[in-house]
Design a protein around this motif. Structure first.
Motif, PDB file in Angstrom:
ATOM      1  N   LEU A  10       0.777  -6.113 -15.918  1.00  0.00           N
ATOM      2  CA  LEU A  10       1.470  -6.878 -14.889  1.00  0.00           C
ATOM      3  C   LEU A  10       2.610  -6.076 -14.277  1.00  0.00           C
ATOM      4  N   ALA A  11       3.302  -5.267 -15.102  1.00  0.00           N
ATOM      5  CA  ALA A  11       4.398  -4.432 -14.593  1.00  0.00           C
ATOM      6  C   ALA A  11       3.889  -3.423 -13.571  1.00  0.00           C
ATOM      7  N   LEU A  12       2.693  -2.865 -13.815  1.00  0.00           N
ATOM      8  CA  LEU A  12       2.136  -1.895 -12.871  1.00  0.00           C
ATOM      9  C   LEU A  12       1.895  -2.530 -11.504  1.00  0.00           C
ATOM     10  N   PHE A  13       1.382  -3.749 -11.514  1.00  0.00           N
ATOM     11  CA  PHE A  13       1.044  -4.389 -10.242  1.00  0.00           C
ATOM     12  C   PHE A  13       2.265  -4.991  -9.555  1.00  0.00           C
ATOM     13  N   ILE A  14       3.270  -5.389 -10.335  1.00  0.00           N
ATOM     14  CA  ILE A  14       4.434  -6.022  -9.725  1.00  0.00           C
ATOM     15  C   ILE A  14       5.339  -5.000  -9.054  1.00  0.00           C
ATOM     16  N   THR A  15       5.105  -3.711  -9.308  1.00  0.00           N
ATOM     17  CA  THR A  15       5.865  -2.680  -8.602  1.00  0.00           C
ATOM     18  C   THR A  15       5.573  -2.696  -7.101  1.00  0.00           C
ATOM     19  N   GLN A  16       4.480  -3.373  -6.698  1.00  0.00           N
ATOM     20  CA  GLN A  16       4.226  -3.519  -5.257  1.00  0.00           C
ATOM     21  C   GLN A  16       5.358  -4.275  -4.580  1.00  0.00           C
ATOM     22  N   LYS A  17       5.951  -5.242  -5.299  1.00  0.00           N
ATOM     23  CA  LYS A  17       7.081  -5.979  -4.743  1.00  0.00           C
ATOM     24  C   LYS A  17       8.311  -5.095  -4.701  1.00  0.00           C
ATOM     25  N   SER A  18       8.661  -4.526  -5.847  1.00  0.00           N
ATOM     26  CA  SER A  18       9.784  -3.589  -5.904  1.00  0.00           C
ATOM     27  C   SER A  18       9.696  -2.812  -7.203  1.00  0.00           C
ATOM     28  N   LEU A  19      10.217  -1.596  -7.178  1.00  0.00           N
ATOM     29  CA  LEU A  19      10.210  -0.762  -8.369  1.00  0.00           C
ATOM     30  C   LEU A  19      11.099  -1.358  -9.454  1.00  0.00           C
ATOM     31  N   GLY A  46      13.845  -0.288  -4.488  1.00  0.00           N
ATOM     32  CA  GLY A  46      12.562   0.405  -4.454  1.00  0.00           C
ATOM     33  C   GLY A  46      11.462  -0.428  -3.828  1.00  0.00           C
ATOM     34  N   GLU A  47      11.842  -1.374  -2.987  1.00  0.00           N
ATOM     35  CA  GLU A  47      10.847  -2.220  -2.344  1.00  0.00           C
ATOM     36  C   GLU A  47      10.024  -1.406  -1.353  1.00  0.00           C
ATOM     37  N   GLY A  48       8.721  -1.493  -1.478  1.00  0.00           N
ATOM     38  CA  GLY A  48       7.823  -0.767  -0.589  1.00  0.00           C
ATOM     39  C   GLY A  48       7.592   0.674  -0.988  1.00  0.00           C
ATOM     40  N   LEU A  49       8.296   1.163  -2.011  1.00  0.00           N
ATOM     41  CA  LEU A  49       8.141   2.561  -2.400  1.00  0.00           C
ATOM     42  C   LEU A  49       6.754   2.831  -2.964  1.00  0.00           C
ATOM     43  N   VAL A  50       6.309   1.979  -3.866  1.00  0.00           N
ATOM     44  CA  VAL A  50       4.987   2.164  -4.461  1.00  0.00           C
ATOM     45  C   VAL A  50       3.894   1.976  -3.417  1.00  0.00           C
ATOM     46  N   LYS A  51       4.086   1.011  -2.513  1.00  0.00           N
ATOM     47  CA  LYS A  51       3.098   0.817  -1.441  1.00  0.00           C
ATOM     48  C   LYS A  51       2.962   2.065  -0.585  1.00  0.00           C
ATOM     49  N   ALA A  52       4.105   2.686  -0.300  1.00  0.00           N
ATOM     50  CA  ALA A  52       4.067   3.902   0.519  1.00  0.00           C
ATOM     51  C   ALA A  52       3.331   5.032  -0.202  1.00  0.00           C
ATOM     52  N   LEU A  53       3.533   5.141  -1.510  1.00  0.00           N
ATOM     53  CA  LEU A  53       2.844   6.188  -2.275  1.00  0.00           C
ATOM     54  C   LEU A  53       1.347   5.928  -2.344  1.00  0.00           C
ATOM     55  N   VAL A  54       0.976   4.657  -2.574  1.00  0.00           N
ATOM     56  CA  VAL A  54      -0.446   4.323  -2.684  1.00  0.00           C
ATOM     57  C   VAL A  54      -1.151   4.502  -1.345  1.00  0.00           C
ATOM     58  N   SER A  55      -0.449   4.189  -0.251  1.00  0.00           N
ATOM     59  CA  SER A  55      -1.065   4.297   1.077  1.00  0.00           C
ATOM     60  C   SER A  55      -1.421   5.735   1.442  1.00  0.00           C
ATOM     61  N   ARG A  56      -0.809   6.708   0.766  1.00  0.00           N
ATOM     62  CA  ARG A  56      -1.097   8.113   1.051  1.00  0.00           C
ATOM     63  C   ARG A  56      -2.384   8.576   0.384  1.00  0.00           C
ATOM     64  N   THR A  57      -2.871   7.796  -0.562  1.00  0.00           N
ATOM     65  CA  THR A  57      -4.097   8.170  -1.249  1.00  0.00           C
ATOM     66  C   THR A  57      -5.278   7.511  -0.557  1.00  0.00           C
ATOM     67  N   SER A  58      -6.364   8.223  -0.489  1.00  0.00           N
ATOM     68  CA  SER A  58      -7.571   7.695   0.146  1.00  0.00           C
ATOM     69  C   SER A  58      -8.408   6.855  -0.808  1.00  0.00           C
ATOM     70  N   ALA A  59      -8.131   6.981  -2.119  1.00  0.00           N
ATOM     71  CA  ALA A  59      -8.947   6.270  -3.101  1.00  0.00           C
ATOM     72  C   ALA A  59      -8.612   4.787  -3.160  1.00  0.00           C
ATOM     73  N   LEU A  60      -7.362   4.407  -2.855  1.00  0.00           N
ATOM     74  CA  LEU A  60      -6.936   3.016  -2.962  1.00  0.00           C
ATOM     75  C   LEU A  60      -6.533   2.495  -1.592  1.00  0.00           C
ATOM     76  N   ASN A  61      -6.953   1.282  -1.311  1.00  0.00           N
ATOM     77  CA  ASN A  61      -6.616   0.623  -0.054  1.00  0.00           C
ATOM     78  C   ASN A  61      -5.973  -0.720  -0.393  1.00  0.00           C
ATOM     79  N   LEU A  62      -4.646  -0.808  -0.192  1.00  0.00           N
ATOM     80  CA  LEU A  62      -3.925  -2.017  -0.551  1.00  0.00           C
ATOM     81  C   LEU A  62      -4.332  -3.186   0.337  1.00  0.00           C
ATOM     82  N   ARG A  63      -4.393  -4.353  -0.269  1.00  0.00           N
ATOM     83  CA  ARG A  63      -4.677  -5.574   0.481  1.00  0.00           C
ATOM     84  C   ARG A  63      -3.393  -6.071   1.114  1.00  0.00           C
TER      85      ARG A  63
END
Length: 872
Positions: free
Chosen positions: A315-324, A383-400
Motif C-alpha cells: 500500500l505504501a508503494l501505491f500511495i506514493t502517487q498521492k505524495s512521497l 513530494g506530491e506528483g514526484l512519483v507520477k513524474a518519474l513513472v511517466s518517463r518510463t514506457s513500461a507503465l502507463n498511469l491511470r
C-alpha cells in the motif's frame, strides 16, 4: 455558493459550537466543584454525559466533512474523540475498573497528552488561517488538557485551572453559536456582532481536488494510539493496563469512520490505510484486556504480523502517487508490524513501543503538514506528483488518470469508491491469522480475535456494504457472507466458545454457509476467473471447518487450504490495487467463463467518457461522424443517437432495438437555425411556434415533406417518423445541443429494447444494448424520469394543436406559448375554439387529444406508435 447552502452549513456550525459549549459547561462545573474527597458529578454520570456530547460533535463534524472545511472538521472530531475516550475512562472509574488516583492518572494521561499536542497543532494552523473562533477553542481546550495532566500528577494543583479554561470555551462557544443560530432562524435579519463567517480566498486547483478533510482525524487517531505505548516506554505512566483500552478503541472506532468517509470522498488508498490501522487499534486494546483475563502476557506468533507488514508495504508503494510523504509515513507501520512479529511479547516489548514513539512524532508532523496544505493557499512540499513524474518517463507503465469517473460503477449510481482492495486484504489477514492458532497456551493468548473477527469480519462487512452501494450485488454478497462466517467461526472456534465439543449442530450451520457459497461460485462464473478462484478456495476453508466440526479433520489440511486462500486473496488485493492505478499493463483477473451481453461491459469495448469535458463531447462527435451510434444524456432520460448524414448509422441505431419495426425514430436539432435550409417549406405559424417553444422538453409532431431531404438521410429516411408525420425536438440540455452542433441533426430512439423501462443512467445504456452501442457520454443519473410533452402540430395551419402526451412540460404553458404566437399572426385575436376548450380541461391524462372538431384522424394512430420509440 448559494444562500441555502450557506444556511445549512451555518446550522451545523452552530450545532457543533453549542455542543462544545455544553461539554465545556459540564467539565467546568465538575472542575470547580471538585474537592479532595471526590468529584461533584459521579464518574459514571460524567462519562455518559461526555459520550452524548461527543456523539453530537461527531455528527456536526461528519456533516461538514464533504464541504471542504478542514479546520472545522478537525476541531470538532478531535474534541469529540477526546471526550469520548475521557467519558469511557470515567465510566470505568465509576464502575471500579480503574481504581484510585494513580489508576485514573495512568488511564487518562496518555490520551490527554495526545490531544494536547493535536489541538496545539490545529490551533497554530487556525491562527495562520485567521480562524479566530476555532483557534481560540483549540488553544483553550489544549490548555485545559495540559492543566488536567498537571492536576493528575499533583493534587494540590487542583482542577480550578482546567475549569477556568473550559469556562472561556463555554462563554465563547455559547455567544458565537447563539449568534449563528439566530442568523439561521431569522434568515440573516438578526446577527450578534462578531459572529459572521468570513468567506475565505479561493484555493488552488490542486487543493480543490484534495477534499478528503477527514484524513486529519485519522492521523490524530494514530497519534492517540501511539501515545499510549510511547508514554509507557518513556515512563510517563507506570504500566499498561485495561484502563487505557478506551483510548485505543476510540481511535479504532473513529478510524473506521474515517475509512467510510474516505470512500465517500472517492479516496480508496486512504480508506484502505485507515481500515488497516483500525485493525491494529482493536488488536492493541484487546491485548491490554488479556492482561486481566490471563496472568501472563500474550505470545505473538510470526505469520500474521509479517503478512500485515507486506500489505502495508504494498500500500505504501501505491500511495506514493498521492505524495512521497504519505508513502514514507506508511513505512513506519511496516516497521511496526515487523517489530510485532520479531518480538514474542509484541506490544509489551521495548522495540515495538519504540516504533510507536517514532509514529507519535511522525503523526504529529503529518497532522501539521496535511492540515496546513488543506487549509492554506500555499503548500508545504510533500513530494506530491514526484512519483507520477518519474513513472511517466518510463514506457513500461502507463498511469491511470485519477478522477471521479474512475470510480463510476457499471450499473446504477454510487457516491462511494470501490472497497474491493480492503475486502481482499482483510481476507488475507484472516486467513493467515488462523494458521497460527495452534499452541498449548490457547487461542486467546495469541490474539486471534482482532485479526479474524475485526479484520475478516467487521471490515469485510463494511466492504460488502460499500459494494452494495455501488450496485455490485455479487461482490457485496460474497464479502458479507464471508464476513459473517469469520465473525461466527472466529468467536465460536477461536474465542473459546467452541471448546472441545464436536457435534452435528455446528456442522449443520457450516453446511448452510457452504450452500450459500455455492450460489456465489455460480455467480462468479459471470464475473472473472480471479473471483471464481477466490470463492472456490473459501469453499475449501468451509470444508475444513466442517471436518473440524465432526472431528474428522486430517492433519495439516486446514493450514494448507487457508494458506492457498490467503495467497489467492493477496493476488486479488494486488490486482485491484495495481489495475486501479495503472492503465497498462494490467494484472490479469481473467475473463468470465460465461459472458452475457451487456453485463459488466463497456469498459474496454465501448468508451464511457464524462459529459462535463469538452474533449469527451468531441470524442463522441467523432464516433457519430464516423458512422457510430452512441448513448447520450438529455434533459429527460438517456437516448441512442446516430448522425442523420450517415444513413448506415441511422439504420444501425434503428435495428439496435428488439422489435423496433413499429417504433420509428425521431429527429433532433440543436436550434431552429438547423432548419433554415427548409424554412420555405415550413408553415410560418409552425416556424414561429417552434422558435417560441424551443429549446425545451417539447416534441412536435409535424407533417412529413420534402424538407426532410435537406439532412442527408437518403434511404434511411424511412426509419424516421411515419409515412405521414415526423417527431422533431430541440432539447433543453447544454451537452446534447453542443453535440448536435458538432455533428448536425441526429436521429434519436430510446436507449433500451422495446418494452423495457427507460434508461436513467449512463451505465445502463451498455447494459441494455451491449455491443450495439459504440460510445456512451456519461452524465450520471437522469435529471428527470418524466416523459416529454408531445404536441400534435399536423393541423397547425388551421389554427389547431393537440396533445398526444402531456409530460414534464405543462399543457397550460404550451397553450400559452401557442396563444402568443397566434396573436402575432392574427393581430392579437384568438379564433381557436380548441384553445379555449383546452384551458378548461384537466391536463393529467397522458393520451388526451385536443381537437376543435371531431375525432383524431389516422395520423394520431401512426404518431402514437412513433412516439413510443422516441426519447421520452
Amino acid at each position: 455558493m448559494t444562500e441555502p447552502r450557506v444556511e445549512i452549513e451555518s446550522l451545523h456550525f452552530s450545532v457543533g459550537i453549542l455542543g462544545i459549549s455544553a461539554g465545556s459547561l459540564l467539565l467546568l462545573v465538575n472542575g470547580y466543584s471538585h474537592t479532595q474527597t471526590g468529584p461533584f458529578i459521579p464518574s459514571t454520570a460524567l462519562g455518559i454525559l461526555l459520550l452524548i456530547v461527543a456523539a453530537l460533535l461527531a455528527y456536526a463534524g461528519v456533516r461538514r466533512s464533504l464541504n471542504h472545511a478542514p479546520l472545522f472538521v478537525s476541531v470538532f472530531l478531535t474534541i469529540s474523540a477526546l471526550w469520548c475516550g475521557s467519558g469511557l475512562v470515567h465510566i470505568l472509574a465509576g464502575q471500579g475498573v480503574v481504581v484510585g488516583q494513580a489508576g485514573l492518572r495512568d488511564a487518562l494521561v496518555p490520551g490527554l497528552v495526545a490531544f494536547t499536542l493535536a489541538l496545539l497543532i490545529i490551533g497554530v494552523v487556525g491562527v495562520m488561517q485567521r480562524e479566530v473562533v476555532l483557534s481560540v477553542i483549540s488553544f483553550t481546550v489544549c490548555l485545559a488538557c495540559a492543566h488536567e495532566i498537571a492536576g493528575l500528577y499533583d493534587r494540590s494543583f487542583g482542577q480550578g485551572a482546567t475549569a477556568a479554561n473550559y469556562l472561556l470555551v463555554c462563554l465563547l462557544g455559547a455567544y458565537f453559536g447563539t449568534g449563528r443560530m439566530l442568523k439561521y432562524i431569522t434568515k440573516g435579519k438578526l446577527q450578534l456582532p462578531g459572529t459572521g463567517l468570513v468567506k475565505k480566498d479561493k484555493l488552488t486547483a490542486s487543493q480543490a481536488q484534495d477534499k478528503n478533510d477527514i484524513v486529519i482525524t485519522g492521523l490524530v487517531m494514530n497519534l492517540l494510539s501511539a501515545s499510549v505505548f510511547a508514554c509507557s516506554l518513556l515512563g510517563v505512566v507506570s504500566t499498561l493496563f485495561q484502563g487505557q483500552v478506551p483510548w485505543l478503541w476510540t481511535a479504532g472506532v473513529y478510524q473506521i469512520g474515517v475509512c467510510i468517509l474516505s470512500y465517500r470522498c472517492l479516496d480508496t488508498l486512504s480508506a484502505t490505510f485507515y481500515g488497516f490501522t483500525s485493525v491494529l487499534k482493536f488488536a492493541e486494546g484487546y491485548t491490554l484486556l488479556l492482561t486481566v483475563w490471563r496472568p501472563t502476557e500474550p505470545y505473538f506468533p510470526v505469520p500474521f504480523p509479517a503478512v500485515f507488514s507486506i500489505l502495508f508495504f504494498v500500500l505504501a508503494l501505491f500511495i506514493t502517487q498521492k505524495s512521497l510523504a504519505d508513502g514514507l509515513y506508511l513505512l513506519f507501520y511496516v516497521a511496526y508490524c515487523i517489530a510485532i512479529a520479531a518480538q514474542p511479547q509484541g506490544f509489551f516489548q521495548g522495540g515495538t513501543q519504540g516504533v510507536q514513539a517514532a509514529i507519535f512524532i511522525v503523526s504529529a508532523i503529518m497532522v501539521l503538514v496535511s492540515l496546513h496544505n488543506m487549509a492554506s493557499p500555499w503548500r508545504i512540499p510533500t513530494g506530491e506528483g514526484l512519483v507520477k513524474a518519474l513513472v511517466s518517463r518510463t514506457s513500461a507503465l502507463n498511469l491511470r488518470e485519477q478522477d471521479k469517473d474512475l470510480h463510476a460503477p457499471y450499473l446504477g449510481y454510487s457516491k462511494y469508491a470501490d472497497a474491493e482492495v480492503l475486502g481482499h486484504a482483510c481476507s488475507v489477514l484472516a486467513a493467515f491469522a488462523i494458521t497460527a492458532t495452534v499452541g498449548p497456551s490457547g487461542p486467546l493468548d495469541i490474539v486471534i480475535l482482532p485479526w479474524a473477527v475485526v479484520a475478516g469480519g467487521a471490515l469485510q462487512l463494511l466492504s460488502g456494504s460499500v459494494a452494495f452501494a455501488r450496485g455490485k450485488t455479487l461482490e457485496s454478497t460474497a464479502f458479507i457472507l464471508y464476513g459473517i462466517m469469520w465473525v461466527v467461526w472466529g468467536l465460536t472456534r477461536y474465542g473459546g466458545l467452541y471448546g472441545a465439543t464436536r457435534g452435528f449442530n455446528v456442522a449443520v450451520g457450516i453446511i448452510c454457509f457452504m450452500l450459500f457459497n455455492c450460489f456465489v461460485m455460480v455467480g462468479t462464473l459471470f464475473l472473472s476467473k480471479a473471483w471464481l478462484a477466490y470463492a472456490l478456495t473459501f469453499q475449501l476453508i468451509l470444508i475444513s471447518f466442517l471436518l473440524d466440526a465432526v472431528n474428522a479433520l486430517p492433519f495439516g489440511y486446514d493450514i494448507g487450504v487457508t494458506i492457498i486462500f490467503g495467497l489467492v486473496s493477496f493476488y486479488c488485493f494486488l490486482a485491484n490495487l495495481f489495475n486501479s492505478s495503472f492503465q497498462s499493463p494490467q494484472l490479469p483477473v481473467g475473463e468470465p467463463f460465461i459472458k452475457l451481453s451487456g453485463y459488466g461491459g463497456g469498459s474496454g469495448k465501448c468508451p464511457h467518457v464524462p459529459a462535463r469535458k469538452a474533449t469527451s463531447v468531441q470524442k463522441i462527435a467523432d464516433i457519430l461522424k464516423n458512422g457510430g451510434t452512441c448513448g447520450i444524456p438529455t434533459d429527460t432520460v438517456y437516448v441512442l443517437v446516430a448522425a442523420c448524414n450517415r444513413p448506415d448509422a441511422v439504420e444501425k441505431a434503428y435495428k439496435a432495438k428488439v422489435h423496433a419495426q413499429d417504433r420509428p425514430m425521431s429527429l433532433w436539432i440543436s436550434s431552429i437555425k438547423q432548419l433554415e435550409p427548409a424554412r420555405h417549406l415550413i408553415n410560418p405559424l409552425l416556424w414561429d411556434f417552434m422558435e417560441a417553444a424551443w429549446p425545451s422538453s417539447i416534441s412536435m409532431v409535424i407533417l412529413r415533406g420534402k424538407w426532410l431531404e435537406c439532412f442527408g438521410l437518403k434511404d434511411s429516411a424511412k426509419y424516421i417518423g411515419t409515412p405521414q408525420s415526423i417527431a422533431i425536438r430541440n432539447p433543453n440540455c447544454t451537452v446534447t445541443t453542443h453535440l448536435i452542433d458538432l455533428v448536425g441533426p441526429i436521429a434519436v430512439t430510446s436507449a433500451n429494447p422495446t418494452g423495457e423501462a427507460d434508461t436513467t443512467h449512463h451505465n445502463q445504456v451498455y447494459a441494455k444494448l451491449g455491443d450495439k452501442v459504440d460510445g456512451v457520454l456519461c452524465d450520471g443519473p437522469s435529471p428527470e424520469n418524466i416523459a416529454s410533452t408531445v404536441v400534435d402540430c399536423t393541423k397547425i395551419e388551421s389554427g389547431n394543436i393537440g396533445f398526444f402526451r402531456v409530460g414534464i412540460f405543462p399543457k397550460s404553458q404550451v397553450l400559452q406559448i401557442f396563444e402568443r404566437v397566434q396573436r402575432k399572426h392574427k393581430g392579437g385575436g384568438v379564433d381557436n375554439t380548441a384553445f379555449v376548450t383546452d384551458i378548461a380541461e384537466e391536463t393529467t391524462a397522458p393520451e388526451t387529444a385536443v381537437r376543435a372538431k371531431g375525432e383524431l384522424s389516422s395520423v394520431k394512430e401512426e404518431v402514437e406508435l412513433q412516439e413510443e420509440g422516441q426519447d421520452k
